[in-house]
Design a protein around this motif. Structure first.
Motif, short mmCIF file in Angstrom:
data_model
loop_
_atom_site.label_atom_id
_atom_site.label_comp_id
_atom_site.label_asym_id
_atom_site.label_seq_id
_atom_site.Cartn_x
_atom_site.Cartn_y
_atom_site.Cartn_z
N LEU A 1 5.53 11.59 -105.32
CA LEU A 1 6.54 10.81 -106.04
C LEU A 1 7.83 10.57 -105.24
O LEU A 1 8.32 9.44 -105.19
CB LEU A 1 6.86 11.49 -107.37
CG LEU A 1 5.93 11.15 -108.55
CD1 LEU A 1 6.38 11.90 -109.80
CD2 LEU A 1 5.91 9.65 -108.80
N PRO A 2 8.45 11.61 -104.63
CA PRO A 2 9.69 11.35 -103.89
C PRO A 2 9.53 10.32 -102.79
O PRO A 2 10.41 9.48 -102.58
CB PRO A 2 10.06 12.73 -103.33
CG PRO A 2 9.39 13.69 -104.23
CD PRO A 2 8.11 13.04 -104.63
N VAL A 3 8.41 10.38 -102.06
CA VAL A 3 8.18 9.43 -100.98
C VAL A 3 8.01 8.02 -101.53
O VAL A 3 8.57 7.05 -101.00
CB VAL A 3 6.94 9.85 -100.17
CG1 VAL A 3 6.63 8.81 -99.10
CG2 VAL A 3 7.15 11.22 -99.54
N VAL A 4 7.26 7.88 -102.62
CA VAL A 4 7.04 6.56 -103.22
C VAL A 4 8.35 5.98 -103.74
O VAL A 4 8.68 4.81 -103.52
CB VAL A 4 6.00 6.65 -104.34
CG1 VAL A 4 5.88 5.32 -105.08
CG2 VAL A 4 4.65 7.07 -103.78
N ILE A 5 9.13 6.80 -104.45
CA ILE A 5 10.40 6.34 -105.00
C ILE A 5 11.36 5.95 -103.88
O ILE A 5 12.05 4.92 -103.94
CB ILE A 5 11.02 7.42 -105.89
CG1 ILE A 5 10.15 7.64 -107.14
CG2 ILE A 5 12.44 7.05 -106.31
CD1 ILE A 5 10.59 8.81 -108.00
N LEU A 6 11.42 6.79 -102.85
CA LEU A 6 12.31 6.48 -101.72
C LEU A 6 11.91 5.18 -101.05
O LEU A 6 12.77 4.36 -100.71
CB LEU A 6 12.26 7.63 -100.71
CG LEU A 6 13.24 7.55 -99.54
CD1 LEU A 6 14.65 7.79 -100.04
CD2 LEU A 6 12.89 8.57 -98.47
N LEU B 1 10.27 2.62 -102.43
CA LEU B 1 10.53 1.49 -103.31
C LEU B 1 12.01 1.11 -103.33
O LEU B 1 12.36 -0.07 -103.41
CB LEU B 1 10.05 1.81 -104.73
CG LEU B 1 8.53 1.92 -104.92
CD1 LEU B 1 8.21 2.30 -106.35
CD2 LEU B 1 7.84 0.62 -104.54
N ILE B 2 12.88 2.11 -103.26
CA ILE B 2 14.32 1.83 -103.30
C ILE B 2 14.82 1.28 -101.98
O ILE B 2 15.61 0.33 -101.95
CB ILE B 2 15.09 3.11 -103.68
CG1 ILE B 2 14.73 3.55 -105.10
CG2 ILE B 2 16.60 2.88 -103.58
CD1 ILE B 2 15.37 4.87 -105.52
N PHE B 3 14.35 1.84 -100.88
CA PHE B 3 14.88 1.47 -99.57
C PHE B 3 13.83 0.79 -98.70
O PHE B 3 13.88 0.90 -97.47
CB PHE B 3 15.40 2.72 -98.84
CG PHE B 3 16.50 3.43 -99.56
CD1 PHE B 3 17.79 2.91 -99.58
CD2 PHE B 3 16.25 4.61 -100.24
CE1 PHE B 3 18.82 3.57 -100.24
CE2 PHE B 3 17.26 5.28 -100.92
CZ PHE B 3 18.55 4.75 -100.92
N GLN B 4 12.89 0.08 -99.30
CA GLN B 4 11.82 -0.52 -98.52
C GLN B 4 12.33 -1.56 -97.52
O GLN B 4 11.73 -1.77 -96.47
CB GLN B 4 10.78 -1.15 -99.44
CG GLN B 4 11.32 -2.22 -100.36
CD GLN B 4 10.23 -2.80 -101.25
OE1 GLN B 4 9.14 -3.10 -100.78
NE2 GLN B 4 10.50 -2.95 -102.54
N ARG B 5 13.46 -2.19 -97.84
CA ARG B 5 14.01 -3.19 -96.91
C ARG B 5 14.35 -2.56 -95.57
O ARG B 5 14.10 -3.13 -94.51
CB ARG B 5 15.26 -3.83 -97.52
CG ARG B 5 15.95 -4.84 -96.61
CD ARG B 5 16.98 -5.64 -97.39
NE ARG B 5 18.01 -4.77 -97.93
CZ ARG B 5 19.15 -4.50 -97.29
NH1 ARG B 5 19.38 -5.01 -96.09
NH2 ARG B 5 20.07 -3.73 -97.84
N TYR B 6 14.93 -1.35 -95.60
CA TYR B 6 15.29 -0.67 -94.36
C TYR B 6 14.05 -0.18 -93.63
O TYR B 6 14.01 -0.16 -92.39
CB TYR B 6 16.23 0.50 -94.66
CG TYR B 6 17.56 0.06 -95.22
CD1 TYR B 6 18.56 -0.42 -94.38
CD2 TYR B 6 17.81 0.12 -96.58
CE1 TYR B 6 19.79 -0.80 -94.90
CE2 TYR B 6 19.03 -0.27 -97.11
CZ TYR B 6 20.01 -0.74 -96.27
OH TYR B 6 21.22 -1.14 -96.77
N VAL B 7 13.03 0.25 -94.38
CA VAL B 7 11.80 0.70 -93.74
C VAL B 7 11.12 -0.45 -93.02
O VAL B 7 10.64 -0.32 -91.89
CB VAL B 7 10.84 1.32 -94.78
CG1 VAL B 7 9.53 1.72 -94.13
CG2 VAL B 7 11.48 2.53 -95.44
N VAL B 8 11.10 -1.63 -93.65
CA VAL B 8 10.52 -2.81 -93.01
C VAL B 8 11.31 -3.18 -91.77
O VAL B 8 10.75 -3.54 -90.72
CB VAL B 8 10.47 -3.98 -94.01
CG1 VAL B 8 10.05 -5.26 -93.31
CG2 VAL B 8 9.51 -3.67 -95.14
N GLN B 9 12.63 -3.09 -91.84
CA GLN B 9 13.46 -3.37 -90.66
C GLN B 9 13.13 -2.43 -89.52
O GLN B 9 13.13 -2.82 -88.35
CB GLN B 9 14.94 -3.25 -91.02
CG GLN B 9 15.49 -4.39 -91.87
CD GLN B 9 16.95 -4.21 -92.20
OE1 GLN B 9 17.55 -3.18 -91.90
NE2 GLN B 9 17.54 -5.20 -92.84
#
Length: 277
Positions: free
Chosen positions: A253-258, A260-268
């Motif tokens: 859950l923590p990884v999924v929630i993190l 979903l919230i900050f996916q824009r930065y992960v994609v960057q």
């Protein structure tokens, strides 16, 4: 054009659903009674629909066993490692990008060499060193070895190099020292890169298994990944398949929630422009 777009979405949705099936199955099994799962794991619709439905497996996790402690250990280790990596990477990256000091090129080369060395290659000296300090089965041993990450230093160094020097020179004309420039000028500009580094570090720390396996021998210092692995390796001693699956859901859950919230930065971070924020 629109019809082609819909067909493309449909074609991409099929492998995406197939990829999600194990996760959906895990959630479904965690919501079924253990006595039902003892007979079969495919009661309805390939086991993807939790019938009969129960939350007993989740309630039991936080009532019995050490799963809450393992979860807390992972939170402490992941947050501590993330803060440590940000501190070391931003300061070292700024120094290598903006300051002049003896043997600077040598330090940069050492950092680049560090990118090529597999982390498993240093497990034995790390284990020996922390054993001499008496730090195994402690948060020190789980956090400190991963604070100096060459890729983090390289990421921040490249970001600071991309900031125009005019901004820094204008601050120097006002009589501001390099430490205040770093704190009040450079760090606010580096927030996108720092956020990217923080997310990737947290995800890595949360999912890390090898080093906690080496360093933590006492169950009270297990992280959630190591604890779940110990349950699965001794499945006959576990409280049932539903409890194991519920533990996996809670750990994810923590990884999924993190994400979903900050996916824009992960994609960057996964693109060429990630280091530029």
């Amino acid at each position: 054009m629109n019809r082609s777009y819909y067909w493309l979405v449909l074609l991409l949705s099929i492998p995406a659903f197939v990829w999600l099936v194990p996760t959906i199955w895990m959630v479904s099994l965690s919501l079924q009674p253990n006595e039902v799962l003892a007979r079969t794991t495919s009661t309805t619709a390939w086991g993807l629909i939790p019938i009969p439905f129960t939350l007993d497996n989740y309630a039991a996790l936080f009532t019995f066993g050490q799963t809450p402690l393992w979860f807390l250990n992972s939170v402490i280790v992941s947050l501590g490692m993330t803060l440590g990596v940000l501190t070391v990477s931003t300061t070292a990256g700024y120094a290598l990008a903006r300051l002049e000091f003896p043997f600077k090129k040598v330090v940069v080369i050492v950092c680049l060499i560090g990118l090529m060395v597999p982390e498993q290659a240093v497990f034995i000296p790390l284990y020996t060193m922390f054993a001499d300090f008496g730090w195994h089965n402690n948060y020190h041993a789980l956090i400190l070895p991963r604070m100096a990450v060459p890729v983090g230093v390289f990421l921040m160094m490249q970001f600071f190099k991309g900031i125009p020097k005019d901004i820094e020179e204008a601050a120097r004309l006002d009589g501001v020292g390099w430490l205040r420039i770093f704190w009040y000028v450079m760090l606010p500009l580096a927030r996108p890169a720092m956020m990217t580094l923080a997310i990737l570090t947290f995800l890595y720390a949360w999912n890390d298994y090898l080093w906690p396996l080496v360093s933590a021998q006492q169950r009270e210092f297990f992280t959630i990944t190591l604890g779940l692995a110990s349950i699965q390796s001794n499945f006959a001693q576990s409280e049932g398949l539903g409890r194991v699956m519920a533990s996996g859901v809670i750990a994810s859950l923590p990884v999924v929630i993190l994400f979903l919230i900050f996916q824009r930065y992960v994609v960057q971070a996964m693109t060429a422009g990630g280091s530029k924020g």
